[in-house]
Enzyme design. Structure first.
Site, PDB file in Angstrom:
ATOM      1  N   GLY A  66      -7.831   3.042   1.191  1.00 35.01           N
ATOM      2  CA  GLY A  66      -7.755   1.644   1.579  1.00 35.01           C
ATOM      3  C   GLY A  66      -6.952   0.858   0.559  1.00 35.01           C
ATOM      4  O   GLY A  66      -6.866   1.265  -0.604  1.00 35.01           O
ATOM      5  N   HIS A  84     -11.959  -7.318  -2.106  1.00 32.45           N
ATOM      6  CA  HIS A  84     -10.659  -7.634  -2.721  1.00 32.45           C
ATOM      7  C   HIS A  84     -10.111  -8.964  -2.201  1.00 32.45           C
ATOM      8  O   HIS A  84      -9.498  -9.726  -2.947  1.00 32.45           O
ATOM      9  CB  HIS A  84      -9.632  -6.539  -2.408  1.00 32.45           C
ATOM     10  CG  HIS A  84      -9.679  -5.362  -3.335  1.00 32.45           C
ATOM     11  ND1 HIS A  84      -9.486  -5.480  -4.686  1.00 32.45           N
ATOM     12  CD2 HIS A  84      -9.867  -4.039  -3.097  1.00 32.45           C
ATOM     13  CE1 HIS A  84      -9.570  -4.277  -5.248  1.00 32.45           C
ATOM     14  NE2 HIS A  84      -9.802  -3.382  -4.309  1.00 32.45           N
ATOM     15  N   GLN A 140      -4.018  -6.582  -3.936  1.00 32.13           N
ATOM     16  CA  GLN A 140      -3.727  -5.507  -4.884  1.00 32.13           C
ATOM     17  C   GLN A 140      -2.227  -5.299  -5.088  1.00 32.13           C
ATOM     18  O   GLN A 140      -1.814  -4.645  -6.044  1.00 32.13           O
ATOM     19  CB  GLN A 140      -4.348  -4.189  -4.414  1.00 32.13           C
ATOM     20  CG  GLN A 140      -5.857  -4.183  -4.485  1.00 32.13           C
ATOM     21  CD  GLN A 140      -6.412  -2.854  -4.017  1.00 32.13           C
ATOM     22  OE1 GLN A 140      -6.568  -2.629  -2.823  1.00 32.13           O
ATOM     23  NE2 GLN A 140      -6.667  -1.939  -4.948  1.00 32.13           N
ATOM     24  N   HIS A 186     -15.550  -2.748   0.326  1.00 33.29           N
ATOM     25  CA  HIS A 186     -14.713  -2.716  -0.872  1.00 33.29           C
ATOM     26  C   HIS A 186     -13.415  -3.510  -0.651  1.00 33.29           C
ATOM     27  O   HIS A 186     -13.023  -4.329  -1.484  1.00 33.29           O
ATOM     28  CB  HIS A 186     -14.410  -1.250  -1.210  1.00 33.29           C
ATOM     29  CG  HIS A 186     -13.573  -1.034  -2.424  1.00 33.29           C
ATOM     30  ND1 HIS A 186     -14.026  -0.389  -3.542  1.00 33.29           N
ATOM     31  CD2 HIS A 186     -12.285  -1.373  -2.688  1.00 33.29           C
ATOM     32  CE1 HIS A 186     -13.061  -0.356  -4.454  1.00 33.29           C
ATOM     33  NE2 HIS A 186     -11.981  -0.935  -3.955  1.00 33.29           N
ATOM     34  N   GLU A 187     -12.768  -3.276   0.499  1.00 36.36           N
ATOM     35  CA  GLU A 187     -11.479  -3.936   0.758  1.00 36.36           C
ATOM     36  C   GLU A 187     -11.670  -5.436   1.019  1.00 36.36           C
ATOM     37  O   GLU A 187     -10.861  -6.252   0.576  1.00 36.36           O
ATOM     38  CB  GLU A 187     -10.747  -3.282   1.936  1.00 36.36           C
ATOM     39  CG  GLU A 187     -10.437  -1.792   1.770  1.00 36.36           C
ATOM     40  CD  GLU A 187      -9.780  -1.437   0.446  1.00 36.36           C
ATOM     41  OE1 GLU A 187      -9.030  -2.278  -0.097  1.00 36.36           O
ATOM     42  OE2 GLU A 187     -10.045  -0.338  -0.075  1.00 36.36           O
ATOM     43  N   CYS A 223     -11.259   2.678  -7.411  1.00 36.83           N
ATOM     44  CA  CYS A 223     -10.331   1.671  -6.912  1.00 36.83           C
ATOM     45  C   CYS A 223      -8.969   1.888  -7.566  1.00 36.83           C
ATOM     46  O   CYS A 223      -8.893   2.135  -8.771  1.00 36.83           O
ATOM     47  CB  CYS A 223     -10.866   0.286  -7.271  1.00 36.83           C
ATOM     48  SG  CYS A 223      -9.762  -1.053  -6.796  1.00 36.83           S
ATOM     49  N   LEU A 224      -7.910   1.776  -6.776  1.00 30.66           N
ATOM     50  CA  LEU A 224      -6.563   1.966  -7.318  1.00 30.66           C
ATOM     51  C   LEU A 224      -6.231   0.920  -8.374  1.00 30.66           C
ATOM     52  O   LEU A 224      -5.375   1.147  -9.218  1.00 30.66           O
ATOM     53  CB  LEU A 224      -5.522   1.902  -6.190  1.00 30.66           C
ATOM     54  CG  LEU A 224      -5.650   2.988  -5.106  1.00 30.66           C
ATOM     55  CD1 LEU A 224      -4.633   2.748  -4.007  1.00 30.66           C
ATOM     56  CD2 LEU A 224      -5.493   4.375  -5.704  1.00 30.66           C
TER      57      LEU A 224
HETATM   58 ZN   LIG Z   1     -10.038  -1.352  -4.573  1.00 30.86          ZN
END
Ligand SMILES: [Zn+2]
Length: 182
Positions: free
Chosen positions: A47, A143, A52, A139-140, A97-98
């Site tokens: 995701g 963000h 991000q 999670h997304e 998480c990226l």
């Molecule tokens: Zn993330």
């Protein structure tokens, strides 16, 4: 085109993203969504949210079961996703998480969520999600509200991570400083 994924503690990760209006859907937005999907597959992740990549818009891409071959990939591209109902509590194990490099933690998440969103064709879509899919949605969408999963763990664990990340950034700075001299 691959996009740069912002990393903690970049302040842009903390902004609350703006909802997208139907009139904003154009080739540029479609291209952004495609680039986000491409970046997600490349990293790889399951995701990615627009904040991000430095875009403060309520747009996410997701693919929980992606395949290696480009032509078979079907990323979900969702505008203005919101959790309209949530129930139960579970622990999402080893969430990562990226934008939070080299760290994973168990996070308390709702067990079951009903998510409503719009597609790029402005159609309303709904998902009833559990397990990994439910955690990924939460999670997304976090963000989009400027929240990271490390906000949902104990202060002790978060402080440990922040210290580790500061050290890592200092090392990177020193390394790049050294190459300047050479
Ligand atoms: Zn993330």
């Amino acid at each position: 085109m691959l996009l740069e994924v912002l990393k903690f503690p970049d302040p842009r990760l903390r902004e609350v993203a703006r909802p997208i209006q139907e009139s904003e859907i154009d080739d540029a937005l479609r291209e952004l969504a495609q680039n986000m999907a491409e970046t997600m597959y490349d990293e790889p992740g399951i995701g990615l949210a627009a904040p991000q990549v430095g875009v403060s818009k309520r747009l996410i891409v997701m693919d929980l079961d992606w395949v290696e071959e480009d032509q078979d990939r079907k990323p979900r591209i969702l505008l203005n996703p919101e959790i309209v109902h949530a129930e139960g509590l579970e622990i999402s194990e080893d969430e990562g998480c990226l934008s939070v490099p080299d760290f994973k933690a168990d996070v308390e998440r709702s067990a079951r969520v009903l998510v409503r969103a719009r597609t790029l064709d402005w159609e309303v879509v709904e998902y009833t999600a559990t397990e990994l899919e439910a955690y990924c949605f939460q999670h997304e969408i976090d963000h989009l509200d400027g929240k990271l999963f490390i906000d949902r763990i104990s202060r002790l664990k978060r402080n440990l991570y922040v210290r580790q990340r500061k050290k890592q950034l200092r090392r990177e700075q020193e390394d790049s400083g050294a190459s300047d001299v050479l």
